[in-house]
Motif scaffolding. Structure first.
Motif, PDB file in Angstrom:
ATOM      1  N   ALA A 150       0.834  -1.201   0.000  1.00  0.00           N
ATOM      2  CA  ALA A 150       0.000   0.000   0.000  1.00  0.00           C
ATOM      3  C   ALA A 150       0.870   1.253   0.000  1.00  0.00           C
ATOM      4  CB  ALA A 150      -0.934  -0.007   1.213  1.00  0.00           C
ATOM      5  N   PHE A 151       1.931   1.251   0.803  1.00  0.00           N
ATOM      6  CA  PHE A 151       2.822   2.412   0.836  1.00  0.00           C
ATOM      7  C   PHE A 151       3.541   2.572  -0.498  1.00  0.00           C
ATOM      8  CE2 PHE A 151       6.650   4.805   2.114  1.00  0.00           C
ATOM      9  CZ  PHE A 151       6.009   5.937   2.593  1.00  0.00           C
ATOM     10  N   ALA A 152       3.948   1.454  -1.092  1.00  0.00           N
ATOM     11  CA  ALA A 152       4.595   1.512  -2.413  1.00  0.00           C
ATOM     12  C   ALA A 152       3.663   2.144  -3.442  1.00  0.00           C
ATOM     13  CB  ALA A 152       5.029   0.125  -2.852  1.00  0.00           C
ATOM     14  N   HIS A 153       2.382   1.838  -3.353  1.00  0.00           N
ATOM     15  CA  HIS A 153       1.413   2.448  -4.269  1.00  0.00           C
ATOM     16  C   HIS A 153       1.335   3.959  -4.052  1.00  0.00           C
ATOM     17  CE1 HIS A 153       0.207  -1.339  -5.937  1.00  0.00           C
ATOM     18  NE2 HIS A 153      -0.268  -1.781  -4.795  1.00  0.00           N
ATOM     19  N   HIS A 154       1.390   4.388  -2.791  1.00  0.00           N
ATOM     20  CA  HIS A 154       1.396   5.822  -2.496  1.00  0.00           C
ATOM     21  C   HIS A 154       2.638   6.494  -3.093  1.00  0.00           C
ATOM     22  CE1 HIS A 154      -2.088   5.953   0.064  1.00  0.00           C
ATOM     23  NE2 HIS A 154      -1.592   5.058   0.897  1.00  0.00           N
ATOM     24  N   ILE A 155       3.777   5.869  -2.894  1.00  0.00           N
ATOM     25  CA  ILE A 155       5.035   6.414  -3.420  1.00  0.00           C
ATOM     26  C   ILE A 155       4.973   6.498  -4.945  1.00  0.00           C
ATOM     27  CG2 ILE A 155       7.510   5.928  -3.722  1.00  0.00           C
ATOM     28  CD1 ILE A 155       6.997   6.940  -0.964  1.00  0.00           C
ATOM     29  N   GLU A 156       4.483   5.442  -5.569  1.00  0.00           N
ATOM     30  CA  GLU A 156       4.381   5.427  -7.031  1.00  0.00           C
ATOM     31  C   GLU A 156       3.412   6.503  -7.528  1.00  0.00           C
ATOM     32  OE1 GLU A 156       3.144   2.218 -10.402  1.00  0.00           O
ATOM     33  OE2 GLU A 156       4.447   1.517  -8.792  1.00  0.00           O
ATOM     34  N   ALA A 157       2.312   6.686  -6.838  1.00  0.00           N
ATOM     35  CA  ALA A 157       1.351   7.725  -7.221  1.00  0.00           C
ATOM     36  C   ALA A 157       1.990   9.106  -7.098  1.00  0.00           C
ATOM     37  CB  ALA A 157       0.091   7.629  -6.369  1.00  0.00           C
ATOM     38  N   CYS A 158       2.766   9.327  -6.048  1.00  0.00           N
ATOM     39  CA  CYS A 158       3.466  10.598  -5.891  1.00  0.00           C
ATOM     40  C   CYS A 158       4.480  10.784  -7.016  1.00  0.00           C
ATOM     41  CB  CYS A 158       4.176  10.665  -4.539  1.00  0.00           C
ATOM     42  SG  CYS A 158       3.039  10.766  -3.137  1.00  0.00           S
ATOM     43  N   ARG A 159       5.244   9.740  -7.314  1.00  0.00           N
ATOM     44  CA  ARG A 159       6.225   9.801  -8.402  1.00  0.00           C
ATOM     45  C   ARG A 159       5.539  10.180  -9.707  1.00  0.00           C
ATOM     46  NH1 ARG A 159       8.174   4.418 -11.294  1.00  0.00           N
ATOM     47  NH2 ARG A 159       6.050   4.733 -12.015  1.00  0.00           N
TER      48      ARG A 159
END
Length: 170
Positions: free
Chosen positions: A41-50
């Motif tokens: 879930a956190f990786a998805h947040h990071i990817e969305a920010c990227r």
């Protein structure tokens, strides 16, 4: 192992997804599975920010990631550094050199990155941030600060250092 009931009332035992005792809590892998889901879930947040940071300046998420890897290298190496190689970027981002080369060529054609021959090894190309890339970095900085401050708000210095250490080990 955890158990749950099948339709009809018969309990089933779920197979553990890990066997390392340090990853089991009271013989169950439930906490481990929760950790994996939280990391995803956190990786998805990071990817969305990227992807969002890239979109602000007309780059794809991957192009933004490459751009920032080159920018970070320059920040760490200092003004006298000749640049970072495609291979170094690929290794840092855990991507193939061929993939990074394709994306770098797009960034160079857009004027965001500059390429130059490596004076120490004529076969290598070194990447650096162009003047246009520097302007992009200045545009992004306030947005990055705001988003990252919110995204990592729960971290104090001790937890930040611990997280950095753990993620580098993973």
């Amino acid at each position: 192992m955890s158990s749950r009931k099948k339709p009809g009332g018969k309990p089933t035992v779920a197979s553990a997804t890990v066997s390392k005792p340090e990853l089991l809590v009271e013989g169950s892998d439930s906490e481990f599975r929760g950790l994996v889901h939280d990391l995803m879930a956190f990786a998805h947040h990071i990817e969305a920010c990227r992807d969002g940071f890239g979109a602000i300046v007309g780059l794809t998420g991957v192009q933004y990631e490459i751009f920032m890897a080159v920018k970070r290298f320059e920040s760490l190496a200092g003004a006298g550094a000749a640049g970072i190689s495609v291979g170094q970027v690929a290794a840092r981002l855990h991507r193939s050199g061929a993939f990074i080369t394709l994306e770098v060529n797009k960034l160079v054609s857009r004027g965001v990155l500059a390429k130059a021959g490596d004076p120490a090894d004529g076969r290598r190309v070194l990447l650096s941030i162009s003047k246009q890339g520097e302007a992009i970095a200045r545009t992004l900085a306030p947005v990055q600060q705001q988003v990252n401050d919110v995204l990592f708000a729960c971290l104090d210095r001790k937890r930040f250092d611990r997280l950095r250490s753990l993620t580098s080990e993973l």
